[in-house]
Design an enzyme around this catalytic site. Structure first.
Site, PDB file in Angstrom:
ATOM      1  N   LYS A 175     -44.054  48.501  27.164  1.00  0.00           N
ATOM      2  CA  LYS A 175     -43.961  48.661  28.630  1.00  0.00           C
ATOM      3  C   LYS A 175     -45.353  48.609  29.264  1.00  0.00           C
ATOM      4  CE  LYS A 175     -42.042  49.629  32.654  1.00  0.00           C
ATOM      5  NZ  LYS A 175     -42.928  50.341  33.500  1.00  0.00           N
ATOM      6  N   GLU A 182     -47.573  42.172  34.720  1.00  0.00           N
ATOM      7  CA  GLU A 182     -47.137  42.283  36.125  1.00  0.00           C
ATOM      8  C   GLU A 182     -48.357  42.248  37.069  1.00  0.00           C
ATOM      9  OE1 GLU A 182     -45.491  46.137  38.218  1.00  0.00           O
ATOM     10  OE2 GLU A 182     -44.019  45.440  36.755  1.00  0.00           O
TER      11      GLU A 182
END
Length: 303
Positions: A175, A182
């Site tokens: 993550k 991102e």
């Protein structure tokens, strides 16, 4: 298969995840220190507990507890309060954005008491309730397998968008890298749209361009969908300060890249750009202007 679990932390993410589980036929007992959050949860079919002890009491052993609390000290404090109340074979899931090395340390600590620790990197934000969450899971295979009905309900589909990626810590590590990527994607879009916005001769409609790109283009993505949405609502981005926060995951990704001798310039620079956005009184830029004046007599613009 119907399951019972305790959701600790009924903020935006925790409450939405608990609601999705209730809609999927599971029973959720929820705890949050805020009475408002507990009240709101109870209106959505989540059964509120007034304390962690009450939450534990109301769950059948072996229990499943899901933490949705901010990363850092709060996780350690919550675990310290929980540990004396837990029994052997209980499972604790940390679904927040914890640093993976903290996760490995906590997993070790809980294992000594016979409690399983599962880390679940969770992506989906405010859209997760309707669309489902992307779940990157770390922990022992048997513990993860036991929670399969929960993951299958939270994910976009029972067989898509989730999986066990490795041992304890691997979920949060994955993550972390996801969030680093991102940062880079967001920065690339932001720079591209800024270039178009500055090309005033063409008077481009940025919302229109974003909408065109959404269909069939190589750069189409959910981030672009959201960008188009933002530009549709506020084409000039009026009232938004050019100040970008970071949650810490990009920093961890950049530091990890350095530790592993992996070149990650795009992710690292996108993080540095966020830091740059917060410096309203840049000493570095003032010094650059002063240097140019020293060597070339270039004019200094007064504040």
């Amino acid at each position: 298969m119907h399951m019972q679990l305790g959701m600790i932390g009924l903020g935006r993410m925790g409450a939405n995840m608990a609601e999705r589980l209730v809609r999927g036929g599971h029973t959720v007992v929820g705890f949050d220190p805020s009475p408002e959050a507990r009240g709101l949860a109870s209106s959505k079919g989540i059964s509120p507990a007034a304390s962690l002890a009450e939450l534990i009491d109301r769950l059948p052993a072996p229990r499943v507890l899901w933490l949705m609390v901010p990363a850092g000290k709060i996780v350690d404090d919550t675990l310290a309060e929980l540990l004396p109340l837990l029994s052997r074979d209980d499972v604790v899931v940390d679904g927040g954005n914890s640093f993976y090395k903290d996760t490995m340390r906590r997993g070790q600590m809980l294992a000594e008491q016979g409690v399983h620790y599962v880390d679940c990197g969770t992506s989906g934000g405010v859209w997760g309730l309707a669309e489902g969450y992307s779940l990157m899971i770390g922990g022992e295979t048997t513990a993860v397998e036991r929670l399969r009905p929960i993951f299958a309900t939270l994910a976009p589909a029972p067989d898509r968008g989730w999986g066990r990626v490795g041992p304890g810590g691997a979920g949060h590590f994955t993550k972390m890298v996801h969030n680093g990527i991102e940062y880079g994607l967001m920065q690339a879009y932001a720079e591209g749209f800024a270039i178009m916005q500055h090309k005033t001769d063409f008077a481009l409609d940025l919302h229109q361009v974003a909408e065109i790109w959404r269909e069939g283009s190589v750069v189409r993505s959910w981030l672009l969908d959201l960008t188009a949405d933002a530009l549709g609502k506020n084409p000039k981005l009026a009232g938004i300060a050019p100040y970008v926060e970071d949650s810490g995951e990009g920093r961890w990704t950049a530091a990890e890249a350095i530790d592993l001798n992996v070149s990650a310039p795009v992710i690292t620079l996108s993080l540095l750009e966020r830091l740059r956005s917060r410096d309203g009184d840049s000493f570095a830029d003032k010094l650059l202007a002063a240097m140019r004046n020293e060597f070339g007599g270039h004019k200094i613009k007064a504040e």
